[in-house]
Design an enzyme around this catalytic site. Structure first.
Site, PDB file in Angstrom:
ATOM      1  CD  GLU A  44      -2.730  -2.049   1.279  1.00  0.00           C
ATOM      2  OE1 GLU A  44      -4.099  -1.754   0.707  1.00  0.00           O
ATOM      3  OE2 GLU A  44      -1.813  -2.384   1.895  1.00  0.00           O
ATOM      4  CB  THR A  45       1.843   4.196  -1.855  1.00  0.00           C
ATOM      5  OG1 THR A  45       2.763   3.318  -2.681  1.00  0.00           O
ATOM      6  CG2 THR A  45       1.367   5.165  -1.853  1.00  0.00           C
TER       7      THR A  45
END
Length: 261
Positions: A44-45
């Site tokens: 995830e970002t």
């Protein structure tokens, strides 16, 4: 634009689940945020923008935007409360899953997250072939949750990536009662461009309500049995799951954005 990488659900770098966190002055185009998430190539970002006293928050996997991510929420709260607002202990985020609040309690960051409603579904041959073990039970929320016989099966499972991708549900959660922990879980997300998620907060928004119902208790010390491992301190409160964990800063970098967005 600064980009922080934080290992969540651990107090040691190289363990837990790494998330990139980008604190923005204003929103970037969604396709650019997606490209940044692909370039970071982490599960995830997170992108966050201040909204009054609170923040808006979105999460992107390399394969697309997702509706809920626990470890990147914890990582974002860690970055904001350490580097941007060190005098605060509570921060709230407006997200696709509603308002999420994170409170700093010593070296723990406790997230107030929604519990997924689960519906029991039949165990199928396709599940057994994909996992390598036949589940005792199967449940469906956002994700497919398969309850295995014991934690050894969870740890030893070597799922087939293509077959997992053909199962229903966004992610596959494998879980069992633990020996030294209340429950042990692994999370797989090939549909999102992530094979095994090192520590899945939103996955525990599935498995903790399930184990709370089965074990008739509300407090859990949970273990994510990925290669990196992770520990989560969870508590059920009605239709919410409070998930706490530690965090460790790995890096602070600078992203050079295109001049024309």
């Amino acid at each position: 634009m600064k980009c922080y990488v934080v290992d969540a659900f651990t107090d040691t770098v190289f363990k837990g689940n790494p998330a990139a966190v980008c604190v923005l002055d204003e929103w970037l185009p969604a396709d650019l945020m997606q490209e940044i998430a692909k370039e970071n190539n982490l599960s995830e970002t997170a992108f966050t923008v201040r909204n009054g006293e609170d923040y808006d928050l979105r999460w992107f996997t390399p394969g697309g935007e997702i509706d809920l991510c626990g470890h990147a929420t914890l990582a974002t709260a860690y970055v904001l409360l350490r580097f941007f607002e060190p005098n605060r202990d509570v921060v709230s985020f407006y997200t696709l899953s509603g308002v999420l609040t994170v409170e700093r309690k010593g070296d723990l960051y406790e997230m107030d997250m929604p519990a997924y409603k689960l519906k029991r579904v039949p165990v199928t041959a396709e599940m057994e072939e994909a996992i390598g073990f036949r589940p005792l039970e199967a449940w469906m929320g956002r994700d497919l949750v398969c309850v295995l016989e014991n934690e050894d099966q969870v740890i030893q499972a070597a799922p087939d990536k293509e077959k997992v991708g053909n199962l229903d549900g966004v992610l596959l959660q494998l879980t069992a009662k633990g020996k030294d922990y209340d429950c042990v879980t692994r999370s797989f997300a090939p549909k999102l461009g992530v094979w095994e998620d090192p520590v899945c907060g939103s996955g525990h928004c599935h498995v903790i309500p399930l184990w709370a119902e089965k074990m008739h208790k509300t407090d859990f010390h949970a273990f994510q049995a990925s290669q990196r491992t992770g520990e989560l301190y969870c508590r059920m409160e009605k239709d919410r799951v409070l998930i706490a964990g530690k965090a460790a800063l790995y890096s602070v970098a600078e992203i050079f954005l295109p001049e024309k967005l």
